[in-house]
Design a protein around this motif. Structure first.
Motif, mmCIF file in Angstrom:
data_model
loop_
_atom_site.group_PDB
_atom_site.id
_atom_site.type_symbol
_atom_site.label_atom_id
_atom_site.label_comp_id
_atom_site.label_asym_id
_atom_site.label_seq_id
_atom_site.Cartn_x
_atom_site.Cartn_y
_atom_site.Cartn_z
ATOM 1 N N LEU A 196 21.878 13.552 14.145
ATOM 2 C CA LEU A 196 21.908 13.288 15.579
ATOM 3 C C LEU A 196 21.241 11.956 15.895
ATOM 4 O O LEU A 196 21.734 11.187 16.737
ATOM 5 C CB LEU A 196 21.214 14.428 16.326
ATOM 6 C CG LEU A 196 21.344 14.429 17.856
ATOM 7 C CD1 LEU A 196 22.807 14.429 18.273
ATOM 8 C CD2 LEU A 196 20.617 15.625 18.448
ATOM 9 N N ALA A 197 20.137 11.659 15.211
ATOM 10 C CA ALA A 197 19.460 10.378 15.421
ATOM 11 C C ALA A 197 20.366 9.213 15.029
ATOM 12 O O ALA A 197 20.423 8.187 15.721
ATOM 13 C CB ALA A 197 18.159 10.340 14.623
ATOM 14 N N GLN A 198 21.084 9.360 13.921
ATOM 15 C CA GLN A 198 22.000 8.305 13.481
ATOM 16 C C GLN A 198 23.162 8.128 14.455
ATOM 17 O O GLN A 198 23.599 7.011 14.738
ATOM 18 C CB GLN A 198 22.525 8.627 12.088
ATOM 19 C CG GLN A 198 21.484 8.508 10.986
ATOM 20 C CD GLN A 198 21.022 7.078 10.811
ATOM 21 O OE1 GLN A 198 21.777 6.200 10.433
ATOM 22 N NE2 GLN A 198 19.757 6.823 11.116
ATOM 23 N N ARG A 310 13.896 4.036 -1.386
ATOM 24 C CA ARG A 310 14.570 5.319 -1.605
ATOM 25 C C ARG A 310 14.801 6.050 -0.284
ATOM 26 O O ARG A 310 15.853 6.631 -0.057
ATOM 27 C CB ARG A 310 13.760 6.176 -2.584
ATOM 28 C CG ARG A 310 14.467 7.458 -2.988
ATOM 29 C CD ARG A 310 13.874 8.052 -4.246
ATOM 30 N NE ARG A 310 14.276 7.283 -5.429
ATOM 31 C CZ ARG A 310 13.437 6.790 -6.327
ATOM 32 N NH1 ARG A 310 12.140 6.971 -6.184
ATOM 33 N NH2 ARG A 310 13.885 6.119 -7.364
ATOM 34 N N SER A 311 13.819 6.045 0.599
ATOM 35 C CA SER A 311 13.960 6.765 1.871
ATOM 36 C C SER A 311 14.508 5.881 2.984
ATOM 37 O O SER A 311 14.976 6.393 4.001
ATOM 38 C CB SER A 311 12.604 7.333 2.314
ATOM 39 O OG SER A 311 11.735 6.290 2.721
ATOM 40 N N GLY A 312 14.436 4.556 2.813
ATOM 41 C CA GLY A 312 14.888 3.652 3.870
ATOM 42 C C GLY A 312 13.848 3.415 4.944
ATOM 43 O O GLY A 312 14.145 2.798 5.966
ATOM 44 N N LEU A 313 12.614 3.875 4.733
ATOM 45 C CA LEU A 313 11.557 3.703 5.722
ATOM 46 C C LEU A 313 10.706 2.481 5.402
ATOM 47 O O LEU A 313 10.487 2.145 4.239
ATOM 48 C CB LEU A 313 10.661 4.941 5.765
ATOM 49 C CG LEU A 313 11.332 6.247 6.205
ATOM 50 C CD1 LEU A 313 10.360 7.409 6.066
ATOM 51 C CD2 LEU A 313 11.842 6.133 7.636
ATOM 52 N N ILE A 314 10.210 1.828 6.457
ATOM 53 C CA ILE A 314 9.300 0.699 6.320
ATOM 54 C C ILE A 314 7.934 1.146 6.820
ATOM 55 O O ILE A 314 7.813 1.707 7.916
ATOM 56 C CB ILE A 314 9.785 -0.520 7.125
ATOM 57 C CG1 ILE A 314 11.126 -1.010 6.565
ATOM 58 C CG2 ILE A 314 8.752 -1.640 7.091
ATOM 59 C CD1 ILE A 314 11.740 -2.134 7.376
ATOM 60 N N ASP A 379 10.410 -0.844 16.630
ATOM 61 C CA ASP A 379 10.612 0.605 16.792
ATOM 62 C C ASP A 379 9.571 1.394 15.989
ATOM 63 O O ASP A 379 9.832 2.487 15.517
ATOM 64 C CB ASP A 379 12.023 1.001 16.358
ATOM 65 C CG ASP A 379 12.293 0.742 14.876
ATOM 66 O OD1 ASP A 379 11.666 -0.184 14.323
ATOM 67 O OD2 ASP A 379 13.119 1.455 14.273
ATOM 68 N N TRP A 380 8.379 0.838 15.863
ATOM 69 C CA TRP A 380 7.307 1.510 15.124
ATOM 70 C C TRP A 380 6.892 2.788 15.829
ATOM 71 O O TRP A 380 6.875 2.859 17.049
ATOM 72 C CB TRP A 380 6.111 0.572 14.981
ATOM 73 C CG TRP A 380 6.385 -0.613 14.114
ATOM 74 C CD1 TRP A 380 6.724 -1.874 14.523
ATOM 75 C CD2 TRP A 380 6.363 -0.653 12.681
ATOM 76 N NE1 TRP A 380 6.921 -2.693 13.435
ATOM 77 C CE2 TRP A 380 6.698 -1.977 12.292
ATOM 78 C CE3 TRP A 380 6.087 0.291 11.693
ATOM 79 C CZ2 TRP A 380 6.763 -2.361 10.963
ATOM 80 C CZ3 TRP A 380 6.150 -0.085 10.366
ATOM 81 C CH2 TRP A 380 6.488 -1.405 10.012
ATOM 82 N N ARG A 381 6.510 3.796 15.043
ATOM 83 C CA ARG A 381 6.112 5.096 15.582
ATOM 84 C C ARG A 381 5.241 5.816 14.557
ATOM 85 O O ARG A 381 5.131 5.379 13.404
ATOM 86 C CB ARG A 381 7.352 5.951 15.879
ATOM 87 C CG ARG A 381 8.247 6.150 14.654
ATOM 88 C CD ARG A 381 9.388 7.108 14.917
ATOM 89 N NE ARG A 381 10.343 7.165 13.826
ATOM 90 C CZ ARG A 381 10.182 7.852 12.694
ATOM 91 N NH1 ARG A 381 9.056 8.538 12.484
ATOM 92 N NH2 ARG A 381 11.124 7.861 11.759
ATOM 93 N N LEU A 491 12.308 2.372 10.711
ATOM 94 C CA LEU A 491 13.488 2.647 9.904
ATOM 95 C C LEU A 491 14.205 1.353 9.560
ATOM 96 O O LEU A 491 14.498 0.538 10.449
ATOM 97 C CB LEU A 491 14.449 3.593 10.638
ATOM 98 C CG LEU A 491 15.692 4.036 9.886
ATOM 99 C CD1 LEU A 491 15.319 4.799 8.620
ATOM 100 C CD2 LEU A 491 16.574 4.908 10.769
ATOM 101 N N GLN A 492 14.507 1.156 8.297
ATOM 102 C CA GLN A 492 15.200 -0.043 7.845
ATOM 103 C C GLN A 492 16.531 -0.206 8.571
ATOM 104 O O GLN A 492 17.266 0.750 8.757
ATOM 105 C CB GLN A 492 15.454 0.034 6.338
ATOM 106 C CG GLN A 492 16.115 -1.191 5.728
ATOM 107 C CD GLN A 492 16.414 -1.007 4.264
ATOM 108 O OE1 GLN A 492 16.452 0.106 3.777
ATOM 109 N NE2 GLN A 492 16.630 -2.107 3.559
ATOM 110 N N GLY A 493 16.817 -1.410 8.996
ATOM 111 C CA GLY A 493 18.112 -1.700 9.605
ATOM 112 C C GLY A 493 18.184 -1.431 11.085
ATOM 113 O O GLY A 493 19.216 -1.623 11.695
ATOM 114 N N LYS A 494 17.071 -0.951 11.705
ATOM 115 C CA LYS A 494 17.107 -0.681 13.137
ATOM 116 C C LYS A 494 16.430 -1.803 13.899
ATOM 117 O O LYS A 494 15.593 -2.492 13.376
ATOM 118 C CB LYS A 494 16.422 0.648 13.449
ATOM 119 C CG LYS A 494 17.219 1.855 13.041
ATOM 120 C CD LYS A 494 16.564 3.133 13.442
ATOM 121 C CE LYS A 494 16.418 3.231 14.950
ATOM 122 N NZ LYS A 494 15.801 4.494 15.378
#
Length: 494
Positions: A196-198, A310-314, A379-381, A491-494
């Motif tokens: 849903l987020a995507q 691996r997770s795509g998170l920064i 978009d840091w959280r 999130l990478q790419g956002k």
């Protein structure tokens, strides 16, 4: 910070006082709460089950407060759980596909959603509210979700005045609403929150026009499959980081070789086994990023963020400079907009009070880091519980000044919170893990329970349930609860 009784200690204390033998159950009856609204989605059965998604897994589970909407889509849910006002509301939609069919569907039901708005009445669930809920599932506030969605709509020439959740059935949103519901029904993967987020973040990037006209089934399925691919690429789990073996010959020191007398040890499996054999660090796949978010050489001496490939998170990097707002041990009071207001006495003990600045709560910190566009991101959280747990490296051997092994990979995260001398503060940082499945009749009114993750020494990965106070707690009768540092994620790419 005051010491707090564990649930076990509380139970023993109550038992010593005679337990419930002399209690007046009628006087202590729990209050009830009601949330109501309407399903307004097109082309679905309005007489659908609606639930308050207490565990926030984006499906209606047995035991969650629920009701069945009437022929007009009107529903009303009553429960003793006050959280029904702040968790997502879901409407169960029949996908028309049998569960366990050859299509790969895990369920014959899909769920459209609305974010928890703290509204007793007037809630509305349809495809547009699902987009808002998708952004909230990804860590945004409702206000931030409104801004994101308005920006996407503006690309198609649609301007909504006011808050979108107050105009979910606007005629100019009719095609988008129907297309979103169709896409949700086409999802096959059970990770509904991520999907849903995507969908919220990327519907405007689809080759098909989601806003102007109703899409064909082929167009909807094609985009749903694209999002399924995004999930596969961006949510793989790291391994534990354990690459050594226990030996019965020398139990004072782990060894590098597999032990035939103790088969099946952690280091024999997964990415960690590859790491042992090739020395390439495959238990985790990290990359250092500069202040603009560009990848640096692996041996770079300075970096601003770390990408988990691996997770795509920064992940935000911390500093050892006590004068920096990003100092590793800067204490913050918890604030989650729309969910948790900060408790005054926790704010009074935050680092901001001694440093003379205004960054006192987790939300203050989120807003500050976003304002400086750290690593080119805005978009840091706070991380979710699972996001942060996936970062733990149980094989790290580097230790702090107290001789406790760090919980994160030291090469990439050299500045980790040291904690203070309280049993319940074991190198922890804030995450979003408010829990609603724990109860104590001695809990402070306005408090809630929270899952703290230990990150140091033998407490790496240990979970403690703590009572945290919110702004609804009477500060004249209570001390502070807890203050922790924060390590934010993007999130990478956002």
């Amino acid at each position: 910070m005051k010491p707090q009784l564990t649930i076990l200690a509380i139970s023993l204390a109550l038992a010593g006082c005679g337990g419930s033998g002399g209690s007046d159950t009628s006087a202590s009856a729990a209050p009830t709460y009601t949330v109501s609204g309407t399903i307004t989605a097109q082309n679905i059965d309005l007489q659908s089950q609606v639930c308050a998604d207490i565990n926030q897994n984006y499906m209606c589970d047995s035991g969650e407060p629920s009701s069945t909407a009437n022929a007009n889509g009107e529903f009303s849910i009553t429960s003793t759980k006050k959280s029904i006002l702040s968790v997502p509301l879901l409407a169960q939609v029949d996908t028309g596909i049998a569960a366990n069919s050859t299509s790969g569907s895990a369920s014959s039901y899909a769920y459209i959603a609305a974010p928890g708005l703290q509204k007793n009445a007037g809630n509305e669930i349809n495809g547009i509210s699902s987009l808002l809920a998708g952004y909230v599932a990804d860590g945004l506030t409702v206000t931030e979700a409104n801004s994101k969605l308005k920006a996407q709509l503006a690309k198609s020439g649609i301007s909504i005045s006011g808050d979108i959740q107050d105009d979910l059935s606007a005629s100019e949103l009719a095609s988008l609403e129907q297309n979103i519901v169709s896409t949700i029904k086409a999802f096959k993967h059970s990770n509904r929150a991520f999907m849903l987020a995507q969908l919220s973040a990327k519907f405007d990037k689809s080759a098909a026009d989601y806003v102007n006209g109703v899409l064909t089934n082929e167009e909807v399925v094609a985009f749903a499959n694209f999002l399924e691919g995004e999930l596969k690429a961006a949510t793989a789990l790291n391994d534990t980081g354990v690459i050594r073996y226990f030996s019965d010959i020398d139990d004072t020191q782990d060894v590098a070789e597999p032990q035939s007398s103790f088969p099946g040890q952690d280091a024999e499996y997964g990415f960690d086994k590859t790491e042992l054999n090739t020395n390439t660090g495959n238990g985790f796949q990290f990359a250092k990023l500069d202040a603009n978010g560009q990848v640096l050489a692996d041996d770079a001496a300075e970096w601003s963020c770390v990408l988990d490939q691996r997770s795509g998170l920064i992940w935000e990097s911390k500093t050892d400079d006590e004068n920096s707002i990003q100092h590793k041990d800067r204490l913050l009071a918890l604030e989650l907009p729309g969910v948790v207001t900060p408790y005054d006495q926790d704010v009074d003990l935050a680092t901001c009070k001694t440093k003379g600045d205004q960054v006192c709560t987790t939300q203050d910190y989120v807003e500050h880091i976003n304002s400086i566009n750290l690593c080119g991101k805005s978009d840091w959280r706070l991380p979710t519980f699972h996001e942060f747990y996936n970062l733990l490296d149980f094989g790290e051997t580097e230790t702090n000044s107290d001789g406790k092994a760090y919980g994160l990979t030291y090469k990439y995260f050299p500045h980790q919170t040291a904690g203070i001398d309280y049993t319940s503060y074991i190198g922890s940082v804030w995450n979003q893990s408010i829990i609603y499945n724990q109860y104590s009749n001695t809990a402070v009114d306005g408090g809630f329970y929270y899952n703290e993750i230990g990150t140091l020494g033998g407490d790496r990965g240990y979970i403690s349930s703590l009572e945290i106070y919110s702004g609804d707690v009477d500060s004249s009768d209570n001390y502070d609860s807890y203050q922790f540092p924060a390590r934010l994620v993007s999130l990478q790419g956002k």
